[in-house]
Design a protein around this motif. Structure first.
Motif, PDB file in Angstrom:
ATOM      1  N   ARG A  49       0.829  -1.217   0.000  1.00  0.00           N
ATOM      2  CA  ARG A  49       0.000   0.000   0.000  1.00  0.00           C
ATOM      3  C   ARG A  49       0.858   1.259   0.000  1.00  0.00           C
ATOM      4  O   ARG A  49       0.447   2.304  -0.490  1.00  0.00           O
ATOM      5  CB  ARG A  49      -0.912  -0.010   1.219  1.00  0.00           C
ATOM      6  CG  ARG A  49      -2.144  -0.860   1.036  1.00  0.00           C
ATOM      7  CD  ARG A  49      -3.132  -0.638   2.151  1.00  0.00           C
ATOM      8  NE  ARG A  49      -2.673  -1.270   3.376  1.00  0.00           N
ATOM      9  CZ  ARG A  49      -2.936  -2.531   3.706  1.00  0.00           C
ATOM     10  NH1 ARG A  49      -3.661  -3.268   2.916  1.00  0.00           N
ATOM     11  NH2 ARG A  49      -2.487  -3.041   4.823  1.00  0.00           N
ATOM     12  N   HIS A  50       2.050   1.145   0.541  1.00  0.00           N
ATOM     13  CA  HIS A  50       2.896   2.317   0.713  1.00  0.00           C
ATOM     14  C   HIS A  50       3.728   2.615  -0.532  1.00  0.00           C
ATOM     15  O   HIS A  50       4.050   3.765  -0.805  1.00  0.00           O
ATOM     16  CB  HIS A  50       3.832   2.062   1.906  1.00  0.00           C
ATOM     17  CG  HIS A  50       4.268   3.294   2.607  1.00  0.00           C
ATOM     18  ND1 HIS A  50       3.399   4.080   3.333  1.00  0.00           N
ATOM     19  CD2 HIS A  50       5.469   3.887   2.692  1.00  0.00           C
ATOM     20  CE1 HIS A  50       4.057   5.103   3.823  1.00  0.00           C
ATOM     21  NE2 HIS A  50       5.309   5.006   3.457  1.00  0.00           N
ATOM     22  N   CYS A  51       4.088   1.571  -1.250  1.00  0.00           N
ATOM     23  CA  CYS A  51       4.986   1.746  -2.404  1.00  0.00           C
ATOM     24  C   CYS A  51       4.430   0.940  -3.566  1.00  0.00           C
ATOM     25  O   CYS A  51       4.336  -0.285  -3.482  1.00  0.00           O
ATOM     26  CB  CYS A  51       6.391   1.262  -2.023  1.00  0.00           C
ATOM     27  SG  CYS A  51       7.517   1.193  -3.409  1.00  0.00           S
ATOM     28  N   GLU A  52       4.071   1.602  -4.647  1.00  0.00           N
ATOM     29  CA  GLU A  52       3.350   0.906  -5.705  1.00  0.00           C
ATOM     30  C   GLU A  52       4.236  -0.011  -6.546  1.00  0.00           C
ATOM     31  O   GLU A  52       3.728  -0.840  -7.300  1.00  0.00           O
ATOM     32  CB  GLU A  52       2.608   1.894  -6.604  1.00  0.00           C
ATOM     33  CG  GLU A  52       3.477   2.895  -7.317  1.00  0.00           C
ATOM     34  CD  GLU A  52       2.637   3.823  -8.173  1.00  0.00           C
ATOM     35  OE1 GLU A  52       3.231   4.518  -9.004  1.00  0.00           O
ATOM     36  OE2 GLU A  52       1.406   3.840  -8.019  1.00  0.00           O
ATOM     37  N   THR A  53       5.552   0.122  -6.432  1.00  0.00           N
ATOM     38  CA  THR A  53       6.405  -0.791  -7.205  1.00  0.00           C
ATOM     39  C   THR A  53       6.947  -1.928  -6.341  1.00  0.00           C
ATOM     40  O   THR A  53       7.810  -2.683  -6.774  1.00  0.00           O
ATOM     41  CB  THR A  53       7.603  -0.045  -7.834  1.00  0.00           C
ATOM     42  OG1 THR A  53       8.423   0.496  -6.789  1.00  0.00           O
ATOM     43  CG2 THR A  53       7.146   1.054  -8.759  1.00  0.00           C
ATOM     44  N   PHE A  54       6.420  -2.078  -5.132  1.00  0.00           N
ATOM     45  CA  PHE A  54       6.933  -3.125  -4.238  1.00  0.00           C
ATOM     46  C   PHE A  54       6.468  -4.500  -4.689  1.00  0.00           C
ATOM     47  O   PHE A  54       5.299  -4.710  -4.998  1.00  0.00           O
ATOM     48  CB  PHE A  54       6.445  -2.860  -2.808  1.00  0.00           C
ATOM     49  CG  PHE A  54       6.803  -3.967  -1.842  1.00  0.00           C
ATOM     50  CD1 PHE A  54       8.061  -4.013  -1.257  1.00  0.00           C
ATOM     51  CD2 PHE A  54       5.883  -4.959  -1.524  1.00  0.00           C
ATOM     52  CE1 PHE A  54       8.391  -5.036  -0.373  1.00  0.00           C
ATOM     53  CE2 PHE A  54       6.209  -5.984  -0.649  1.00  0.00           C
ATOM     54  CZ  PHE A  54       7.467  -6.016  -0.070  1.00  0.00           C
ATOM     55  N   LEU A  55       7.395  -5.457  -4.725  1.00  0.00           N
ATOM     56  CA  LEU A  55       7.050  -6.856  -4.948  1.00  0.00           C
ATOM     57  C   LEU A  55       7.673  -7.682  -3.833  1.00  0.00           C
ATOM     58  O   LEU A  55       8.855  -7.538  -3.537  1.00  0.00           O
ATOM     59  CB  LEU A  55       7.595  -7.357  -6.290  1.00  0.00           C
ATOM     60  CG  LEU A  55       6.756  -7.146  -7.543  1.00  0.00           C
ATOM     61  CD1 LEU A  55       7.316  -7.993  -8.684  1.00  0.00           C
ATOM     62  CD2 LEU A  55       5.302  -7.475  -7.334  1.00  0.00           C
ATOM     63  N   PRO A  56       6.897  -8.566  -3.215  1.00  0.00           N
ATOM     64  CA  PRO A  56       7.420  -9.316  -2.067  1.00  0.00           C
ATOM     65  C   PRO A  56       8.258 -10.513  -2.477  1.00  0.00           C
ATOM     66  O   PRO A  56       8.054 -11.088  -3.543  1.00  0.00           O
ATOM     67  CB  PRO A  56       6.144  -9.777  -1.367  1.00  0.00           C
ATOM     68  CG  PRO A  56       5.165  -9.941  -2.474  1.00  0.00           C
ATOM     69  CD  PRO A  56       5.485  -8.870  -3.483  1.00  0.00           C
TER      70      PRO A  56
END
Lengths: 201, 74
Positions: A49-56
């Motif tokens: 939700r905080h960073c739109e390019t985040f992938l886990p």
């Protein structure tokens, strides 16, 4: 600190931090907050939700920071492409449980038990096909084995901005119900766990 | 077939994480569904002389899962 994911750029939710590596950000969380897979999933949801390019990274994976940095250095382009492909996508997961099979008297015998298992397997395949067809019109679909033996799990990949309309559409399609399932649960939006293919070599 | 109507539920990711209470039988069911691989080695040695080696490779999984995982070599 434990690496929990990758991002192109952008803010990192405190108390996580980002280590820069070859133009990518390796997002790390304090070990005390990321000790088990469920805690890491919670961190993934917050980071998403905080960073739109985040992938886990996979929730069950615990990778040392130096190994993760070396991996980023070796696979920068492939990882960046994966982030660009999936960074703004979300996963909706539909888990359907089979209708309890009617057990004839023959189920008390070995042959009946085998027939019941065969029928259940065929029933599961039919359910998977029906759900896949139903959902493929809404986005990319990927099936994985359900967590339970009598469960079918189908994952739907949708753009983050379209999550709510797709959820509404899913509700319209699934509420009609089907003789194939006894219970159907839709969860999400999740990070696109079932669709991420990290290059690990 | 059951006579009851199908149940349809929607849950946010956070709600799904909260409601993950499982019975032991569900955990075993899930493990079998995903598959378990166990590898073990046992060396019996006396006075630095290796006498017996016992190796164990055990794969325990639902057959449906194996059929989907093993690549088709035909």
């Amino acid at each position: 600190m434990i690496p929990i994911g990758l991002a192109r750029e952008g803010p990192v939710l405190s108390p996580c931090c980002a280590l820069s590596c070859a133009g990518l950000h390796l997002v790390c969380a304090p070990r005390a907050m990321a000790g088990d897979a469920r805690s890491r999933v919670r961190l993934h949801l917050a980071a998403m939700r905080h960073c739109e390019t985040f992938l886990p990274l996979p929730p069950a994976a615990v990778i040392a920071i130096d190994e993760a940095l070396a991996w980023c250095g070796r696979r920068t382009n492939a990882l960046a492409e994966e982030i660009d492909r999936l960074g703004r996508q979300r996963q909706l997961t539909v888990s359907a449980r089979l209708v309890a099979p009617s057990l004839p008297d023959a189920a008390e015998t070995g042959a009946g038990w085998l027939r019941a298992r065969r029928d259940a397997s065929a029933h599961r395949a039919r359910l998977r096909t029906v759900l896949t067809q139903m959902m493929s019109l809404l986005g990319e679909v990927r099936c994985i084995p359900g967590r339970l033996q009598d469960e079918v799990q189908v994952n739907l990949l949708v753009p983050a901005a379209e999550t709510h309309p797709v959820l509404h559409e899913l509700h319209e399609r699934l509420r009609i119900g089907d003789a194939l399932w006894s219970a159907c649960t839709v969860t999400g939006p999740w990070p696109p766990y079932a669709f991420i293919s990290w290059e690990t070599a | 077939m059951t006579d009851s109507a199908p149940i349809l539920q929607f849950a946010t990711a956070e709600d799904a994480l909260q409601s993950c209470n499982r019975r032991l039988v569900d955990v075993v069911d899930a493990l079998l569904s995903q598959g378990i691989a166990i590898r073990g080695e046992l060396w019996l040695t006396v006075a630095d002389v290796d006498l017996v080696f016992l190796g164990l490779d055990l794969l325990l999984a639902n057959p449906d899962r194996l059929q989907r995982t093993v690549p088709d070599t035909a």
